[in-house]
Design an enzyme around this catalytic site. Structure first.
Site, PDB file in Angstrom:
ATOM      1  N   ASP A  46       0.835  -1.195   0.000  1.00  0.00           N
ATOM      2  CA  ASP A  46       0.000   0.000   0.000  1.00  0.00           C
ATOM      3  C   ASP A  46       0.878   1.256   0.000  1.00  0.00           C
ATOM      4  OD1 ASP A  46      -2.311   1.462   0.049  1.00  0.00           O
ATOM      5  OD2 ASP A  46      -3.049   0.667   1.951  1.00  0.00           O
ATOM      6  N   GLU A  72       2.701   7.048  -2.558  1.00  0.00           N
ATOM      7  CA  GLU A  72       2.399   8.191  -3.426  1.00  0.00           C
ATOM      8  C   GLU A  72       2.865   9.519  -2.827  1.00  0.00           C
ATOM      9  OE1 GLU A  72      -0.857   5.070  -3.607  1.00  0.00           O
ATOM     10  OE2 GLU A  72      -0.184   6.434  -2.008  1.00  0.00           O
ATOM     11  N   ASP A  86      -8.914   3.827  -3.084  1.00  0.00           N
ATOM     12  CA  ASP A  86     -10.004   4.079  -2.134  1.00  0.00           C
ATOM     13  C   ASP A  86     -11.198   4.740  -2.818  1.00  0.00           C
ATOM     14  OD1 ASP A  86      -8.209   3.086  -0.345  1.00  0.00           O
ATOM     15  OD2 ASP A  86      -7.703   5.017   0.553  1.00  0.00           O
TER      16      ASP A  86
END
Length: 776
Positions: A423, A426, A489
């Site tokens: 995960d 970014e 998400d």
């Protein structure tokens, strides 16, 4: 980035320096170099000042031309750079006369006029795109004359490439904005922004058009695209600094563009067969322990839902300690035993990780002491309080830090964990100091490549080449080599389901072969209606995961009908695995995605150019998720005969369809001239795909062929059917027993095999004959 003020003017303070002529041309075997003054040279005095641009033209592979344009060649080269498969440039085919110099690579050519500068890319006799006037230019945004030089801080290089009538642009990574990129301004800059804005987790500076060519801008830093936005007949791309490097990639088909792009940047690895099964997550902020986990697993198995992977999300570690890769002993006192108990039930295990180390983590002091984290210019560790208080970021440019990170993960693999959800990656600072001196602006997007590569290479070493798999969120160019990626998400409604599909199709138009998303949505909790529709969509995607934020995603948490829906589509996907895995083998070898947009498969059909609420799953299956509460499915069928996989009903394409579908149904249509292999097992995704397979022949108009691969990606069945008038000639080479089903065909006779009727179908059981003749 927009530099202009209408058609003729520049923005205030902005100055444009575009080639005026090709003054010198230097031809070598593998490179053409052009000196291009930005002012016309009328006499020798004109050479004493001004700005020259230097163009270098090469070809790394057939049908690909690379153009690098530079202002100052003495600028230091900064890392990182994309890892490209260029061993050596090819010899160029160059012709030159008094007016033009033309460089060719295969059927692709670039012609540059020496006077009144212009650049024209052609394929054979067809013009693909053109650049002229001030399209290619060195831009200064705070220009005060040649004597005033701020270096490169106000310098940009830009190219504008023309778009023809009806030409549409696709790609640029996973984008949730409109699928066709015309009219959009796009910055290639990874951000954690969800799925409902212009921000993207996976930014790829590559686009392709329905004209059958693509453009890859070879810059890891921010690349700004104006796609028919500033100039409505042009795609503009610009980068800060003194040079611009891009590749123009010929097709002529859109699929061939992707093949060549992934030849250059890397093919998607082939995920192991088990990864195509159903994944179930603990969800994000829910409370769970081993008892909860086992209740989910047993609940799925007791309800006859073939669960294949269980995923532990963030709170398998103690809060504030992310990441330390240590099981929270308060709720998991026996992690090794728990993992064994899960694996004894036939499941694989995935755990969540990220590249950030919180200040409470057991690894923080060690990472600081050894210099394994990004630093600030003054030497302090780069920390902030976003996501985890006092969070540091692992520096993957440091080989020792990579080994340290891998060592921590290896402990988990030795416990029994099989793969990782990588995960984040970014929100990487653009002012950090890296171990290897990398440019932090270039590293912002590139960081995710090093992060995922580090984890993927560990899995390859520990689990083997054929077993390595990630569940990754962020990506840049080359990230497709480390599948699988999921969509990030999203909210839990139909609009988010739609935007998720749009983002996924945009990503697969950007070189990524495999893609997933959170079934039911991530944020909030969906209605049972949305959950059931999303389950059908998710289980007809390449990879399928039940995951959410604040609530569990087991189907019985919604209603009992949701249990039936998840069971039905999980088993359906298992039956389709011989077809899907063959498609995955093709994807890993070619770069053509397994889940693909309609325009990629039917570029010649103009209606498909904008169609983004349905998709092709492999070559032969069309899936159209239901996005409406009233159960109405709206979808488009290209010309030809299509057959419902679920009902056998035939439809003639060439128009839009509107139907009512219950929750145990979805428009899933089989293309004509298809042999679709259907497996003999519906209880798991990984099994012997060839043994007992049924080869279903649909609407055979001329010929079709199929290969069924085993789980080792070796062919087990190779079959071909050809229609000759009222006869079908069927031939096959098989290492295992199988049957053939002629869908909606009652044969008048069959020679070379036994047969029987099953409703409107003919079922054939081949014996030892190499050729079967079917009279129809």
């Amino acid at each position: 980035m927009k530099f202009g003020n209408g058609c003729w003017l520049q923005k205030e303070g902005c100055e444009c320096f575009a080639p005026a002529q090709a003054y010198f041309v230097k031809k070598e075997d593998t490179k053409v170099t052009i000196c291009a003054p930005t002012g016309r040279i009328n006499h020798r005095g004109d050479t004493l000042g001004g700005i020259n641009l230097t163009l270098e033209i090469t070809s790394p592979m057939p049908e690909v031309l690379r153009l690098k344009t530079s202002h100052f060649l003495g600028v230091q080269k900064k890392s990182p750079e994309f890892e490209l498969n260029i061993h050596e440039d090819l010899p160029l085919d160059v012709t030159e006369d008094d007016e033009t110099i033309t460089v060719r690579s295969g059927s692709l050519s670039l012609a540059i006029t020496k006077d009144n500068w212009s650049m024209t890319y052609t394929r054979g006799n067809e013009m693909l795109t053109k650049s002229a006037g001030q399209d290619l230019a060195f831009m200064k945004t705070d220009w005060k004359g040649f004597a005033y030089d701020k270096g490169s801080e106000d310098a940009y290089m830009r190219q504008q490439l023309g778009l023809g009538v009806g030409e549409l642009v696709y790609g640029l990574g996973e984008r949730f904005t409109p699928f066709v990129k015309n009219g959009q301004s796009v910055d290639i800059w990874n951000e954690d922004g969800g799925t409902s804005t212009e921000q993207s987790y996976k930014n790829i500076p590559f686009y392709l058009t329905n004209k059958g060519y693509g453009v890859f801008v070879n810059h890891p830093e921010k690349v700004s695209f104006e796609v028919a936005a500033e100039q409505v007949t042009k795609v503009e791309f610009s980068v800060p600094g003194e040079s611009l490097d891009y590749f123009l990639i010929n097709g002529p088909t859109m699929k061939e563009v992707l093949m060549r792009y992934t030849d250059l940047t890397g093919k998607p690895s082939l995920p192991a067969p088990w990864t195509f099964g159903l994944w179930l997550s603990t969800s994000f902020t829910t409370n769970y322990d081993e008892e909860t986990v086992m209740s989910f697993i047993d609940g799925m198995l007791d309800r006859d839902i073939p669960l294949r992977v269980f995923h532990f999300d963030c709170f398998w570690m103690k809060e504030f300690h992310w990441s330390d890769f240590i099981w929270d002993a308060r709720v998991f006192p026996d992690p090794e035993g728990m993992l064994k108990r899960i694996k004894d039930k036939g499941l694989n295990v995935c755990v969540w990780i990220n590249p950030y180390i919180g200040q409470e983590s057991a690894l923080f002091e060690e990472g600081v002491r050894r210099g394994y984290f990004l630093k600030r210019p003054g030497g302090d560790v780069w920390q902030w309080d976003m996501w985890q208080p006092g969070m540091a970021i692992v520096d993957f440019t440091n080989p020792e830090a990579c080994r340290w990170y891998q060592d921590k993960l290896e402990v988990l693999l030795d416990m029994g964990v099989d793969c990782f959800k990588t995960d984040f990656g970014e929100r990487i600072p653009a002012d950090a100091v890296y171990y290897d001196g990398a440019d932090p602006v270039k590293m912002h997007n590139f960081y995710t490549y090093l992060y995922n590569k580090t984890v993927f290479e560990l899995l390859q070493r520990k689990r083997g080449e054929k077993e390595a798999v990630l569940f990754a969120r962020s990506a840049t160019v080359g990230g497709q080599k480390f599948p699988v990626h999921w969509g990030g998400d999203c909210w839990s409604d139909y609009e988010s389901m739609e935007e998720s599909l749009r983002g996924g199709l945009s990503l697969t138009m950007s070189g990524f072969g495999f893609w997933s998303h959170d079934i039911g949505g991530f944020e909030s909790t969906s209605t049972p209606d949305v959950y059931k529709r999303w389950a059908a969509f998710g289980l007809l995607s390449t990879h399928s995961r039940l995951h959410g934020s604040t609530s569990y995603r087991v189907p019985w948490a919604y209603d009992e009908e949701a249990v039936d829906v998840v069971r039905f589509f999980t088993k359906l996907k298992a039956k389709l695995m011989p077809y899907l895995y063959a498609g995955a083998v093709y994807t890993s070898g070619t770069g053509v995605p397994l889940m693909r947009s309609m325009v990629l498969e039917f570029t010649g059909d103009r209606t498909c150019h904008y169609t983004d609420r349905q998709y092709m799953l492999g070559d032969s299956l069309l899936a159209a998720p239901v996005f409406r509460e009233d159960s109405v499915a709206e979808y488009y069928l290209p010309k030809g005969t299509w057959t419902s996989f679920l009902t056998g009903e035939e439809k003639e394409g060439g128009g839009w369809q509107e139907e009512i579908h219950g929750y145990l149904s979805i428009p899933l249509l089989v293309r004509e001239n298809t042999i679709l292999p259907v497996g003999a097992c519906d209880t798991r995704a990984d099994y012997d795909y060839g043994y007992g397979a049924e080869l279903r022949v649909y609407s055979l108009k001329d010929a079709a062929q199929v290969t069924v691969f085993g789980m080792d990606a070796a062919p087990e069945i190779e079959a071909r059917a050809a229609r000759e008038g009222n006869r079908i000639i069927f031939t096959a080479k098989a290492a295992c027993p199988y049957t053939v089903r002629l869908v909606n065909v009652k044969a008048a006779g069959v020679s070379g095999a036994e047969y029987e009727y099953d409703g409107n179908d003919t079922v054939i059981r081949p014996g030892g004959e190499k050729e079967i003749v079917i009279e129809i």
